[in-house]
Design a protein around this motif. Sequence first.
Motif, PDB file in Angstrom:
ATOM      1  N   LYS A 321       0.843  -1.210   0.000  1.00  0.00           N
ATOM      2  CA  LYS A 321       0.000   0.000   0.000  1.00  0.00           C
ATOM      3  C   LYS A 321       0.876   1.257   0.000  1.00  0.00           C
ATOM      4  CE  LYS A 321      -4.026   0.720  -0.451  1.00  0.00           C
ATOM      5  NZ  LYS A 321      -4.664   0.606  -1.781  1.00  0.00           N
ATOM      6  N   ARG A 326      -2.954  -0.555  -6.078  1.00  0.00           N
ATOM      7  CA  ARG A 326      -4.368  -0.856  -5.784  1.00  0.00           C
ATOM      8  C   ARG A 326      -4.499  -2.342  -5.492  1.00  0.00           C
ATOM      9  NH1 ARG A 326      -7.848  -0.359 -10.242  1.00  0.00           N
ATOM     10  NH2 ARG A 326      -9.599  -0.778  -8.856  1.00  0.00           N
ATOM     11  N   THR A 328      -7.286  -5.511  -4.320  1.00  0.00           N
ATOM     12  CA  THR A 328      -8.670  -5.933  -4.044  1.00  0.00           C
ATOM     13  C   THR A 328      -8.608  -7.324  -3.415  1.00  0.00           C
ATOM     14  OG1 THR A 328      -8.974  -7.074  -6.155  1.00  0.00           O
ATOM     15  CG2 THR A 328      -9.494  -4.710  -6.112  1.00  0.00           C
ATOM     16  N   THR A 347     -10.961  -1.265   4.320  1.00  0.00           N
ATOM     17  CA  THR A 347     -10.938  -0.561   3.031  1.00  0.00           C
ATOM     18  C   THR A 347      -9.701   0.334   2.880  1.00  0.00           C
ATOM     19  OG1 THR A 347     -12.427   1.014   4.055  1.00  0.00           O
ATOM     20  CG2 THR A 347     -13.408  -0.556   2.544  1.00  0.00           C
ATOM     21  N   ASP A 348      -8.930   0.458   3.966  1.00  0.00           N
ATOM     22  CA  ASP A 348      -7.653   1.168   3.819  1.00  0.00           C
ATOM     23  C   ASP A 348      -6.679   0.317   2.988  1.00  0.00           C
ATOM     24  OD1 ASP A 348      -7.779  -0.669   5.901  1.00  0.00           O
ATOM     25  OD2 ASP A 348      -6.150   0.268   7.023  1.00  0.00           O
ATOM     26  N   ASP A 351      -9.728  -2.268  -1.865  1.00  0.00           N
ATOM     27  CA  ASP A 351     -10.758  -1.375  -2.427  1.00  0.00           C
ATOM     28  C   ASP A 351     -12.130  -2.044  -2.394  1.00  0.00           C
ATOM     29  OD1 ASP A 351      -8.576   0.114  -2.956  1.00  0.00           O
ATOM     30  OD2 ASP A 351      -8.961   0.387  -5.101  1.00  0.00           O
ATOM     31  N   TYR A 352     -12.140  -3.319  -2.776  1.00  0.00           N
ATOM     32  CA  TYR A 352     -13.391  -4.084  -2.778  1.00  0.00           C
ATOM     33  C   TYR A 352     -13.018  -5.559  -2.894  1.00  0.00           C
ATOM     34  CZ  TYR A 352     -12.590  -4.542  -7.816  1.00  0.00           C
ATOM     35  OH  TYR A 352     -12.024  -4.826  -9.022  1.00  0.00           O
ATOM     36  N   PRO A 383      -7.097  -4.573 -10.631  1.00  0.00           N
ATOM     37  CA  PRO A 383      -6.194  -3.979  -9.635  1.00  0.00           C
ATOM     38  C   PRO A 383      -4.749  -4.415  -9.903  1.00  0.00           C
ATOM     39  CG  PRO A 383      -7.203  -5.934  -8.741  1.00  0.00           C
ATOM     40  CD  PRO A 383      -7.772  -5.766 -10.119  1.00  0.00           C
TER      41      PRO A 383
END
Length: 421
Positions: A321, A326, A328, A347-348, A351-352, A383
């Motif tokens: 990160k 990105r 997921t 969610t830090d 993303d999903y 991602p």
Amino acid sequence: MTGINKIEIAKDNFTHRTTCRVCGSEKLHKFLSLGPTPLANSFLRENQLEAVEPYYPLDVYFCSNCYLVQLLDVVSPEVLFKEYAYVTGASKPMQAHFTGLVEDVIQNFKISEDGLIVDIGSNDGTLLQCFSKLGLQTLGIEPASNIARLAEAKGFRTVNEFFSEKCAVKIHEEHGNADVILATNVFAHTDDLEGFVRGIKYLLADNGTFVIEVPYLLNLLNNLEFDTIYHEHLSYFAVYPLIYLFRKFNMEVVDVKQVPVHGGSIRVFVQKAAKQQSQRVTALLLIEQEAKLDSLKTYTKFGEEVYSLKEKLVKLLKALKNEGVRITGYGATAKGNTLLNYCKIGTDILDYISDTTPFKQGCYTPGMHIPVFPEEEFHEDPPDYSLLLAWNYANEILQKERKYRQNGGKFILPIPEPKVI
Ligand code: DWN
Ligand code: ZN
């Protein structure tokens, strides 16, 4: 809004037992605590995100009398299973697995032409379909009403109830004996194992076979599959405690096979009047003895390894990160929710999560509130990295997502050692 809700330890809907569910002993030793955790399949709708979310203790115990590994905090089955998010048919590899299971059963055990096949925890009928294709009579038993409806809509007769001795008597009155009864990924979910086995004994024909598939404790320990620990899974079986349980009812484990499904499971064949026992049973018992599944030390060591795995995984994700990538999640699995809650991954970091199950899409994961999107999202806007929460399908998913990988996309395998591939 995807912050974490106010955490409240549930006061209702669960009980704490003080005796082992196989042997009744009080010699129970806690060796791992994953902390208060929400229910692994309690996905939330957007309008539930602000409400208080019930958390339940998630502590694992070892019985030093019959060696069963188990949870003692038992969440009400109505709360867990009356509406259910997991749909077997959403995972394509399960169809091939069940085809193999059916072949194994029909090649090795006698089924009369008009014999009845009963599947307990029949979900959407994926397993029943393999039997009915062969022209056999089937009956499903499925407590989740939303899931039972799916099976009925596909034409599979389904009794929308929990299996119990009472349920067995009712089915017997209507349909007579069953030649084969199956319980795949449902035996470990059962608190009252004795009532369940009494029901099996009542419903099963004298020369019939009861087939169980459960995740195997040895795989859990060897591959650090700690995330398969959640409130639905009350027992973590090895062969020894299963033999112990069935002998209480004059039933015998006649054969056992290791199968790769769900991170490594055992397929166990049980009969009333066993004539002979396969060599495989004694061979696995020996392996269990060598792996010291009868010693508390084995489990305390496992607990320490789980803690260190968590540290490594969190470190890896945070480092990625910090590079600005990105990430997921892949597969909104029940076990993923143990992992996310235990490691506090929210969610830090992710993303999903993409998932093929319509019931889960548009919802948020329990506890960490990560949104669940259809798989198309993953393909349309890939991602840099995806945390493989459905690691049990790693081979199939790596194959299926080869384009993503060819284009530079990477998967993170969380267990047995966090690894980027
Ligand atoms: O015992 C249980 C097992 C059988 O299933 C239950 N207590 C609950 C459930 O556990 P799980 O959710 O950890 O199971 P799976 O089979 O690992 O779930 C896979 C999930 O991933 C499903 O939601 C479907 C999804 N999936 C996906 O999005 N893409 C699966 C595959 C194979 C895919 O390609
Ligand atoms: Zn015990």
